[in-house]
Design a protein around this motif. Structure first.
Motif, PDB file in Angstrom:
ATOM      1  N   SER A  73      -8.395  -2.620   4.082  1.00  0.00           N
ATOM      2  CA  SER A  73      -7.935  -2.379   5.447  1.00  0.00           C
ATOM      3  C   SER A  73      -6.419  -2.288   5.456  1.00  0.00           C
ATOM      4  CB  SER A  73      -8.385  -3.514   6.364  1.00  0.00           C
ATOM      5  OG  SER A  73      -7.708  -3.487   7.603  1.00  0.00           O
ATOM      6  N   PHE A  74      -5.864  -1.534   6.424  1.00  0.00           N
ATOM      7  CA  PHE A  74      -4.406  -1.445   6.502  1.00  0.00           C
ATOM      8  C   PHE A  74      -3.785  -2.798   6.840  1.00  0.00           C
ATOM      9  CE2 PHE A  74      -5.305  -0.256  11.058  1.00  0.00           C
ATOM     10  CZ  PHE A  74      -4.577  -1.268  11.676  1.00  0.00           C
ATOM     11  N   LEU A  77      -1.855  -4.443   4.048  1.00  0.00           N
ATOM     12  CA  LEU A  77      -0.581  -3.898   3.591  1.00  0.00           C
ATOM     13  C   LEU A  77       0.577  -4.841   3.877  1.00  0.00           C
ATOM     14  CD1 LEU A  77      -0.989  -0.164   4.663  1.00  0.00           C
ATOM     15  CD2 LEU A  77      -1.016  -1.070   2.334  1.00  0.00           C
ATOM     16  N   VAL A 111       0.220   4.850  13.975  1.00  0.00           N
ATOM     17  CA  VAL A 111      -0.740   4.702  12.884  1.00  0.00           C
ATOM     18  C   VAL A 111      -1.442   6.043  12.691  1.00  0.00           C
ATOM     19  CG1 VAL A 111      -2.811   3.523  12.068  1.00  0.00           C
ATOM     20  CG2 VAL A 111      -1.060   2.243  13.338  1.00  0.00           C
ATOM     21  N   TYR A 113      -4.008   8.499  10.085  1.00  0.00           N
ATOM     22  CA  TYR A 113      -4.916   8.732   8.960  1.00  0.00           C
ATOM     23  C   TYR A 113      -4.788  10.210   8.609  1.00  0.00           C
ATOM     24  CZ  TYR A 113      -6.775   4.122   9.890  1.00  0.00           C
ATOM     25  OH  TYR A 113      -6.908   2.755  10.066  1.00  0.00           O
ATOM     26  N   ASP A 134      -9.262   0.713  13.228  1.00  0.00           N
ATOM     27  CA  ASP A 134      -9.104   0.431  11.810  1.00  0.00           C
ATOM     28  C   ASP A 134     -10.225   1.110  11.034  1.00  0.00           C
ATOM     29  OD1 ASP A 134      -8.586  -0.623   9.342  1.00  0.00           O
ATOM     30  OD2 ASP A 134      -9.120  -2.677   9.837  1.00  0.00           O
ATOM     31  N   ILE A 137     -10.378   1.491   4.065  1.00  0.00           N
ATOM     32  CA  ILE A 137      -9.577   2.139   3.029  1.00  0.00           C
ATOM     33  C   ILE A 137     -10.389   2.201   1.739  1.00  0.00           C
ATOM     34  CG2 ILE A 137      -7.527   1.903   1.592  1.00  0.00           C
ATOM     35  CD1 ILE A 137      -6.037   0.795   3.924  1.00  0.00           C
ATOM     36  N   ALA A 143      -0.727   4.876   0.596  1.00  0.00           N
ATOM     37  CA  ALA A 143      -0.335   4.413   1.925  1.00  0.00           C
ATOM     38  C   ALA A 143       1.180   4.485   2.018  1.00  0.00           C
ATOM     39  CB  ALA A 143      -0.816   2.989   2.162  1.00  0.00           C
ATOM     40  N   LEU A 163       2.913   3.949  10.181  1.00  0.00           N
ATOM     41  CA  LEU A 163       2.031   3.580   9.078  1.00  0.00           C
ATOM     42  C   LEU A 163       1.067   4.736   8.845  1.00  0.00           C
ATOM     43  CD1 LEU A 163       0.275   0.124   8.679  1.00  0.00           C
ATOM     44  CD2 LEU A 163      -0.923   2.232   8.166  1.00  0.00           C
ATOM     45  N   ILE A 165      -1.999   6.431   6.279  1.00  0.00           N
ATOM     46  CA  ILE A 165      -2.982   6.346   5.205  1.00  0.00           C
ATOM     47  C   ILE A 165      -3.339   7.779   4.807  1.00  0.00           C
ATOM     48  CG2 ILE A 165      -5.254   5.523   4.504  1.00  0.00           C
ATOM     49  CD1 ILE A 165      -3.262   3.292   5.133  1.00  0.00           C
TER      50      ILE A 165
END
Length: 761
Positions: A73-74, A77, A111, A113, A134, A137, A143, A163, A165
């Motif tokens: 999961s982010f 990080l 955020v 993706y 969320d 990942i 990332a 952020l 991904i």
């Protein structure tokens, strides 16, 4: 308190784990090489640059590193990134904070993706920042965490940073597959399991390929309900995946299509500190999150040679039901004195009125807020970026967003003998019913230009013009006397604003291994309209808030595969959006308003090296985030005063990892790895005099992994222990009138043991 199909899912996960175990024993066929940290290519500037050549504060973590740490999961990080904090209220209820920039309202961190930005639901408090979705990942390329405002290129919602991904894309030249499975057990809790899989298949060689990724997880529960005697109630399940198509009809044209899906459902991991026992609640009704997220994206890239065209369209569709126990709100209200207050207009209630009042109120002593929410968002961006190694580099683009949110907030009764909620579709089970419609439209044009002088000095300037319109309407179909709420017809209010954001950056490549940069950049987020029915028009709208970030940093390569990067910054935040109450007698309306200012000063450092088979990395940050003005105006009286610390922002954060590999055979290595995260203390609200303020103590989390794996990383079998020392790591603590003053706590899970098996084809 979940449905019985969890048992079937758990059996599926066990079968998946067994399959992965058999696959892992089969050996491997592909060669994977570890990537030098400084050679990671990122797209933070919306064009390709090496991370060490990118003149901003950025943390880049490769997919291989994420896999080695067991990251899913982010939220994890935080151990890799200075100044990153996640206020974690469970899946779908996460607030992302960078450099201490946090407040109620729209997100302060963007955020993404791939090219798809996601946002939370505004809920009933206009606080979309606290409900960041969320996605799991797995099969990730890298990332990227961009620290500091990214207003010119990424727009609203990136005040504190961005952020990103980046998923692995379909490959048109070969078949690939990967599996990973985990079996785990929480100390004092239940068993958990997860299964991830990936399959990549070329459909037309060198032209068209499909990549399918799937996941299913049964979370190990550890929260007990002492009131009913239930054990391990927070054992939700999640499942989802994505389908990606890549079409490359020519070397110049690439079209990527993707559909992402993620579902999470189950009881919340929240518990009450007042029980006196760790991970224990005495709630009399359910709390949970039932969240379904979908992202549909199309990204086209056309390489004209000196210029690349990128066109993106994204549609996100989110349905969630947020459930929160509010039984304690009504404690002590089932009395004749309260009947006099709520129904007697100050006079004593008659026997019949009192009996009716007591019956209605006692039915709420087991009750939850039950809030179905829907978010639909359509985003588009088209941009042109320069290519090549010439002195001039630039990006220009257009952006639009159309977001529609519907929130229904009800007070739902529960069975006092079990705590299970009654049927929400039966109106007899409701004691309150309110609906809110929230619409946000944005458009922007942006540009960023860099020019290199003398092969060492580079000047960058950027700007973004934005224009947004916010429309909020609502009605109350069923009032609630304890909320001072009555039936109200639909009303609507609007607000709008436009403006310009700027960025200036200068970087100097002192040597091939040392860069120094300085930057001044703005960030903002939209204002809006308060969703308080009955609030006067003069108080309904609030404007955007913005900040300037002044930063000085350097990036260096000290020795081969050894890097040290540092940055120091000052953020001046003005016209802050804050949660407040109306001034004057009664102070009956809760709202968001613009009042006060803050200054945030900080230092960040990152270090990584690889010596004699040991990979070591460390990061740390100091953040001093304080108000520079009282949060008081003619409209509101908020609690913050000059010098008060911003809530949920610890002064000190540290993270680090060490991994050692030892060759057992030509084809197999033994590996041991530890990850450590330290999070300093903070407070849940700003004012030291706030009755509902709670202290979050500092904590240190230590994870340990050891096992064997193929020398080419083709397969692996690892044993792990997370939260090795069983630390009580409080990541969120809060209190309010909805909890009757009780302290709601969210923590990292207790000590967790597990086995992780991976295999790549």
């Amino acid at each position: 308190m979940l449905s019985s199909h969890k048992g079937r899912l758990f059996k599926l996960l066990q079968a998946g784990s067994a399959l992965s175990c058999m696959v892992a024993m089969a050996g491997g066929v592909t060669q994977a090489q570890e990537q030098d940290q400084g050679e990671i290519v990122v797209t933070a500037l919306k064009r390709n640059t090496r991370v060490q050549d990118t003149p901003i504060a950025i943390t880049a973590v490769t997919g291989a590193s994420l896999e080695a740490a067991g990251t899913s999961s982010f939220t994890e990080l935080t151990r890799d990134t200075p100044s990153l904090r996640i206020v974690d209220g469970g899946p779908g209820n996460r607030r992302v904070i960078l450099r201490g920039v946090t407040a109620a309202g729209e997100p302060t961190v963007g955020v993404y993706y791939d090219e798809a930005p996601v946002s939370g639901s505004v809920g009933t408090t206009s606080d979309a920042a606290g409900a960041t979705p969320d996605f799991r990942i797995f099969d990730v390329e890298r990332a990227e965490v961009l620290r500091g405002p990214q207003g010119t290129l990424y727009g609203s919602g990136s005040m504190g940073g961005t952020l990103r991904i980046i998923f692995n894309k379909p490959k048109t030249d070969k078949i690939e597959a990967a599996f990973a499975s985990t079996m785990s057990a929480v100390e004092g809790g239940s068993m958990g399991a997860s299964f991830d899989g990936m399959l990549n298949v070329p459909l037309i060689e060198d032209k068209l390929a499909i990549r399918i990724v799937g996941n299913a997880t049964q979370v190990a529960g550890y929260v007990d309900n002492s009131y009913y005697g239930y054990k391990n109630i927070n054992d939700p399940y999640t499942y989802g995946g994505r389908i990606m198509l890549r079409f490359t009809p020519t070397e110049a044209l690439t079209l990527d299509l993707s559909a992402n899906y993620e579902k999470a459902a189950g009881e919340s991991p929240r518990w009450y500190a007042e029980t006196g026992k760790r991970w224990t609640t005495d709630a009399r009704s359910e709390s949970g999150n039932y969240d379904t997220n979908r992202i549909y994206n199309a990204t086209l890239n056309y390489d004209f040679g000196p210029v690349v065209l990128t066109a993106i369209t994204t549609y996100t569709d989110r349905d969630r039901i947020v459930v929160g126990d509010v039984s304690d709100t009504f404690n002590g209200r089932d009395t004749a004195a309260r009947c006099q207050t709520y129904r007697g207009n100050g006079a004593a209630c008659s026997a019949d009125v009192l009996a009716d009042y007591l019956s209605d109120t006692r039915a709420l002593l087991s009750s939850s807020l039950y809030q179905p929410q829907s978010v639909k968002n359509w985003l588009n961006e088209i941009r042109l970026s320069s290519t090549g190694d010439g002195p001039l580099n630039w990006t220009v683009g257009l952006f639009s967003e159309d977001r529609k949110t519907v929130v229904r907030s009800t007070l739902l009764k529960a069975d006092p003998d079990t705590g299970f909620l009654y049927d929400p579709d039966d109106i007899a089970n409701l004691a309150y019913d309110r609906t809110i419609n929230d619409k946000l439209k944005q458009k922007a044009v942006f540009a960023e230009i860099s020019y290199k002088l003398f092969d060492k000095l580079t000047l960058t300037a950027g700007a973004r013009y934005y224009d947004y319109k916010k429309t909020v309407g609502g009605r109350i179909d069923m009032g609630q006397e304890h909320y001072a709420s009555v039936v109200t017809p639909y009303t609507e209010a609007k607000s709008s604003e436009d403006g310009v954001l700027t960025k200036f950056n200068i970087s100097y490549q002192a040597t091939p291994d040392v860069m120094i940069y300085a930057q001044a950049a703005q960030g903002f987020r939209p204002g809006g309209v308060n969703q308080v029915i009955g609030l006067s028009a003069a108080l309904a709208a609030y404007t955007s808030d913005s900040l300037w970030n002044y930063e000085l940093g350097f990036k260096s390569k000290i020795l081969p595969r050894t890097y040290l990067n540092m940055a120091t910054y000052q953020i001046d935040w003005s016209n802050m959006q804050v949660s407040a109450r109306t001034a004057g007698t009664g102070s009956v309306f809760g709202l968001i308003s613009n009042v006060g200012a803050a200054r945030i000063r900080g230092v960040e450092a990152e270090f990584s090296t690889e010596i004699a088979g040991i990979s070591f990395s460390a990061n740390g940050s100091y953040t001093d985030a304080k108000l520079t003005e009282d949060q008081v105006s003619t409209i509101v009286v908020a609690s913050g005063r000059k010098g008060d610390r911003i809530a949920n922002v610890p002064k000190w954060n540290f993270g680090g990892s060490a991994e050692y590999k030892h060759m057992l055979t030509d084809a197999m290595d033994a590996v041991i790895r530890t990850d450590v995260t330290y999070n300093g203390s903070s407070y849940s609200t700003i004012s030291p005099t706030d009755t509902y303020r709670r202290r979050l103590d500092d904590y240190t989390l230590t994870n340990l992994r050891l096992g064997v794996q193929a020398s080419d990383n083709n397969w692996g079998a690892h044993f792990f222990v997370n939260n090795l020392f069983n630390e009580l790591a409080v990541v969120s603590s809060s209190s309010s009138s909805n909890t009757g003053g009780k302290t709601v706590v969210f923590t990292a899970p207790p000590r967790t043991y597990g086995i992780n098996l991976t295999k790549k084809f």
